[in-house]
Design an enzyme around this catalytic site. Structure first.
Site, PDB file in Angstrom:
ATOM      1  N   SER A 121       0.823  -1.201   0.000  1.00 14.07           N
ATOM      2  CA  SER A 121       0.000   0.000   0.000  1.00 14.07           C
ATOM      3  C   SER A 121       0.863   1.260   0.000  1.00 14.07           C
ATOM      4  O   SER A 121       1.679   1.462  -0.886  1.00 14.07           O
ATOM      5  CB  SER A 121      -0.955  -0.037   1.195  1.00 14.07           C
ATOM      6  OG  SER A 121      -1.913   0.997   1.107  1.00 14.07           O
ATOM      7  N   HIS A 122       0.698   2.091   1.020  1.00 10.90           N
ATOM      8  CA  HIS A 122       1.399   3.378   1.067  1.00 10.90           C
ATOM      9  C   HIS A 122       2.779   3.280   1.729  1.00 10.90           C
ATOM     10  O   HIS A 122       3.456   4.289   1.880  1.00 10.90           O
ATOM     11  CB  HIS A 122       0.550   4.399   1.833  1.00 10.90           C
ATOM     12  CG  HIS A 122       0.169   3.931   3.208  1.00 10.90           C
ATOM     13  ND1 HIS A 122      -0.905   3.102   3.431  1.00 10.90           N
ATOM     14  CD2 HIS A 122       0.719   4.151   4.420  1.00 10.90           C
ATOM     15  CE1 HIS A 122      -1.009   2.850   4.725  1.00 10.90           C
ATOM     16  NE2 HIS A 122      -0.032   3.472   5.343  1.00 10.90           N
ATOM     17  N   ASP A 292      -2.212   6.368  -3.687  1.00  9.74           N
ATOM     18  CA  ASP A 292      -1.155   5.570  -3.068  1.00  9.74           C
ATOM     19  C   ASP A 292      -0.619   4.560  -4.081  1.00  9.74           C
ATOM     20  O   ASP A 292      -1.008   4.557  -5.252  1.00  9.74           O
ATOM     21  CB  ASP A 292      -1.641   4.890  -1.786  1.00  9.74           C
ATOM     22  CG  ASP A 292      -2.631   3.761  -2.034  1.00  9.74           C
ATOM     23  OD1 ASP A 292      -3.170   3.670  -3.160  1.00  9.74           O
ATOM     24  OD2 ASP A 292      -2.857   2.951  -1.121  1.00  9.74           O
ATOM     25  N   ASP A 294      -0.876   1.285  -4.711  1.00  9.09           N
ATOM     26  CA  ASP A 294      -1.711   0.302  -5.416  1.00  9.09           C
ATOM     27  C   ASP A 294      -3.050   0.859  -5.873  1.00  9.09           C
ATOM     28  O   ASP A 294      -3.881   0.112  -6.396  1.00  9.09           O
ATOM     29  CB  ASP A 294      -1.914  -0.948  -4.549  1.00  9.09           C
ATOM     30  CG  ASP A 294      -2.666  -0.653  -3.261  1.00  9.09           C
ATOM     31  OD1 ASP A 294      -2.380   0.388  -2.635  1.00  9.09           O
ATOM     32  OD2 ASP A 294      -3.516  -1.463  -2.855  1.00  9.09           O
ATOM     33  N   ASP A 296      -5.746   2.206  -4.288  1.00 13.53           N
ATOM     34  CA  ASP A 296      -7.030   2.102  -3.592  1.00 13.53           C
ATOM     35  C   ASP A 296      -7.293   3.274  -2.651  1.00 13.53           C
ATOM     36  O   ASP A 296      -8.421   3.458  -2.202  1.00 13.53           O
ATOM     37  CB  ASP A 296      -7.153   0.769  -2.849  1.00 13.53           C
ATOM     38  CG  ASP A 296      -6.090   0.565  -1.780  1.00 13.53           C
ATOM     39  OD1 ASP A 296      -5.163   1.395  -1.668  1.00 13.53           O
ATOM     40  OD2 ASP A 296      -6.174  -0.446  -1.047  1.00 13.53           O
ATOM     41  N   ARG A 297      -6.282   4.090  -2.362  1.00 14.58           N
ATOM     42  CA  ARG A 297      -6.462   5.267  -1.503  1.00 14.58           C
ATOM     43  C   ARG A 297      -6.212   6.531  -2.306  1.00 14.58           C
ATOM     44  O   ARG A 297      -5.493   6.526  -3.305  1.00 14.58           O
ATOM     45  CB  ARG A 297      -5.510   5.208  -0.307  1.00 14.58           C
ATOM     46  CG  ARG A 297      -5.688   3.983   0.571  1.00 14.58           C
ATOM     47  CD  ARG A 297      -4.587   3.929   1.631  1.00 14.58           C
ATOM     48  NE  ARG A 297      -4.504   2.646   2.270  1.00 14.58           N
ATOM     49  CZ  ARG A 297      -5.109   2.314   3.418  1.00 14.58           C
ATOM     50  NH1 ARG A 297      -5.843   3.217   4.029  1.00 14.58           N
ATOM     51  NH2 ARG A 297      -4.985   1.118   3.929  1.00 14.58           N
ATOM     52  N   LYS A 393     -11.721  -0.711  -1.885  1.00 10.67           N
ATOM     53  CA  LYS A 393     -11.717   0.738  -1.984  1.00 10.67           C
ATOM     54  C   LYS A 393     -11.069   1.108  -3.307  1.00 10.67           C
ATOM     55  O   LYS A 393     -10.260   0.370  -3.849  1.00 10.67           O
ATOM     56  CB  LYS A 393     -10.991   1.375  -0.804  1.00 10.67           C
ATOM     57  CG  LYS A 393      -9.693   0.719  -0.378  1.00 10.67           C
ATOM     58  CD  LYS A 393      -9.207   1.314   0.927  1.00 10.67           C
ATOM     59  CE  LYS A 393      -7.966   0.603   1.467  1.00 10.67           C
ATOM     60  NZ  LYS A 393      -8.302  -0.697   2.066  1.00 10.67           N
TER      61      LYS A 393
END
Length: 525
Positions: A121-122, A292, A294, A296-297, A393
């Site tokens: 992720s982030h 981010d 991938d 999703d954010r 998300k």
């Protein structure tokens, strides 16, 4: 000239005691996956073995990554082990790249048994950064607790893994590649697919692309600034926002996926997404966003750097769903938010006479609600928002939601937010992250905090903030009973208004992480 079938090899190994997946799969320092012998192979075998053999034989799985360091090497191992373990077909993004929303989309589109996403992720990338393996199940969403527990139980006693070490694929070549394996009746198939196309088709069916394109290219065009933060979203931003919707090419920056994300954490917030923050403060752009690693954010900014906090963002989307063709066609069933998210969404649900579900931290808890037809829109305070179009998300979907709302209402980001506050009131929200803590210190902090909030005297206790006085409305150790399957999740500490929710996730892969949300007080504007 005939080629010999590729041999399937069984390799002896020993279990590791730290392969219990968490909310976002298994995350560790990259050096652990890369340097510990069989660490990656053990976890992949545990994941594959957790799938019933009858379901696994000949099935289809999706594989993608956010492009971080070690992804290509890991994909090669996953392909070799999937073949050896009876998987019939792998669908992999071009050059190994697929955003998390795209993986969810493809799983659902082709009815795959699940998908493996290589992302942290982030978290930072590169050799000194973090690496993660996440398994999404057949509905396209993150693994539920039962699946994660099966993976962990297999990992505890694993003694061998199966692999085809001679199998090689070309991630750069679109199309089908087939391989004959020893003792296998059918060839093993790998399909390298365009990373964007299937996901783009889905978005076309959700939004009015013509209206968004007119908004971005017409005489009063909205100037936007989008930062892909050198993660997987670069190709999606270029193809969808620029090529498809007409935004100028220079609207998108940092669109080349890099293994180390350009040396900065790919985290879309005011601290790390400084490129887009500084650009928006200049006043030349009316809309800004960052994603981010991938995809999703996301983060939303208005002109002059006006920041939209994620709790407000999901509430504003909920209040404006009539601007989106998808929701006009299929209707709105209900809303959900994590317990760490402010109650701004609750106020919209009440006004719309719709159900509101408060869940534990972790996107997987929204899946049951969506699959059972209870929830159409959900969000969490960590910049994640999504709907029942997939089971993840979705950062770019969220950006298109905002652009659609702005196009329909002909208002700026700040005007939309301030009108929302005027109608529903404003929920103040603040989050603090403490990372790399000593686990013992975190344990005692949690113990002491629970003792404080368990004291009946704490409820209604008053706190002075400047000239204002606030009191605690509710304090409890949050417990969730899933309305679909009756499963129970306990020990999610929440403290209500002034200290509305305090959420302490379990120990992270990088040490002990304590995330404290100090919220929320509400003001009727």
């Amino acid at each position: 000239m005939e080629t010999s079938p590729i041999p399937v090899v069984t390799v002896q190994t020993a279990p590791f005691d730290d392969q219990r997946p968490g909310t976002n799969g298994l995350r560790r320092k990259t050096a652990v996956f890369e340097g510990k012998k069989n660490y990656l192979q053990n976890y992949i075998q545990s994941l594959l073995s957790s799938i019933d053999l009858r379901d696994r034989q000949g099935c289809t799985m999706v594989v993608g990554s956010d492009g971080r360091y070690f992804s290509r090497a890991a994909i090669e191992v996953i392909v070799q082990m999937a073949a050896a373990n009876g998987i019939g077909r792998l669908v992999i993004g071009h050059n190994g790249l697929l955003s998390t929303p795209a993986v969810s989309c493809i799983i659902r589109k082709i009815k795959a048994i699940g998908g493996i996403i290589l992302t942290a992720s982030h978290n930072p990338g590169g050799p000194g950064g973090d690496f993660g393996i996440k398994f999404n199940v057949a509905n396209g969403g993150p693994s539920p607790d039962t699946v994660m527990e099966r993976i962990h139980q297999v990992s505890r006693t694993l003694e061998e893994y199966a692999i085809c070490p001679d199998l090689r694929i070309d991630l750069s070549r679109l199309g089908r590649q087939e391989f004959d394996l020893e003792n296998k009746f059918k060839p093993f198939r790998v399909e390298i697919v365009d990373s964007v196309e299937v996901y783009l088709q889905l978005l076309r069916n959700i939004f009015d692309f013509t209206a968004i394109k007119s908004f971005l290219t017409g005489p009063d065009q909205l100037k936007i600034h989008i930062d892909a933060m050198n993660g997987v979203m670069g190709p999606y931003v270029r193809r969808i926002l620029c090529d498809e919707l007409g935004a100028p090419a220079n609207s998108a920056v940092n669109c080349v996926p890099l293994e180390d994300f350009g040396g900065r954490p790919p985290e879309p917030n005011l601290t790390y997404a400084t490129s887009v923050v500084d650009a928006m403060k200049g006043g030349d752009f009316g809309f800004g966003a960052a994603f981010d690693a991938d995809g999703d954010r996301y983060m939303i900014l208005g002109e002059n750097g006006f920041f939209v906090n994620p709790s407000d963002s999901v509430a504003i989307m909920a209040a404006n769903l009539s601007a989106i063709p998808f929701f006009r066609q299929y209707g709105v069933k209900g809303f959900a938010r994590s317990m760490a998210t402010s109650t701004a969404l609750d106020r919209v649900a009440k006004a719309m006479k719709l159900a509101l579900y408060e869940t534990p931290t972790g996107w997987r808890y929204f899946g049951n609600l969506m699959d059972s037809g209870r929830c159409s829109l959900c969000g969490e305070e960590s910049f994640g928002t999504g709907s029942d179009h997939i089971r993840e998300k979705d950062g770019l979907w969220s950006v298109l939601m905002w652009l659609s709302i702005m196009a329909a209402r002909k208002l700026s980001v700040e005007q939309i937010v301030r009108e929302h506050w005027a109608k529903f009131g404003r929920n103040y929200f603040c989050r603090f992250d403490y990372e790399g803590l000593d686990p013992r210190a975190a344990f005692y902090l949690m113990r002491d905090l629970e003792a404080v909030i368990s004291d009946k005297a704490f409820t209604n206790q008053k706190f002075a903030v400047g000239d204002h006085m606030y009191s605690v409305e509710r304090a409890d150790n949050f417990e969730y009973i899933d309305p679909v399957d009756g499963s129970v999740v306990r020990n999610q500490v929440s403290v209500g208004r002034l200290l509305r929710h305090c959420n302490f996730p379990s120990t992270s892969s990088c040490g002990c992480a304590v995330s404290i949300q100090l919220q929320e007080f509400y003001i009727a504007v």
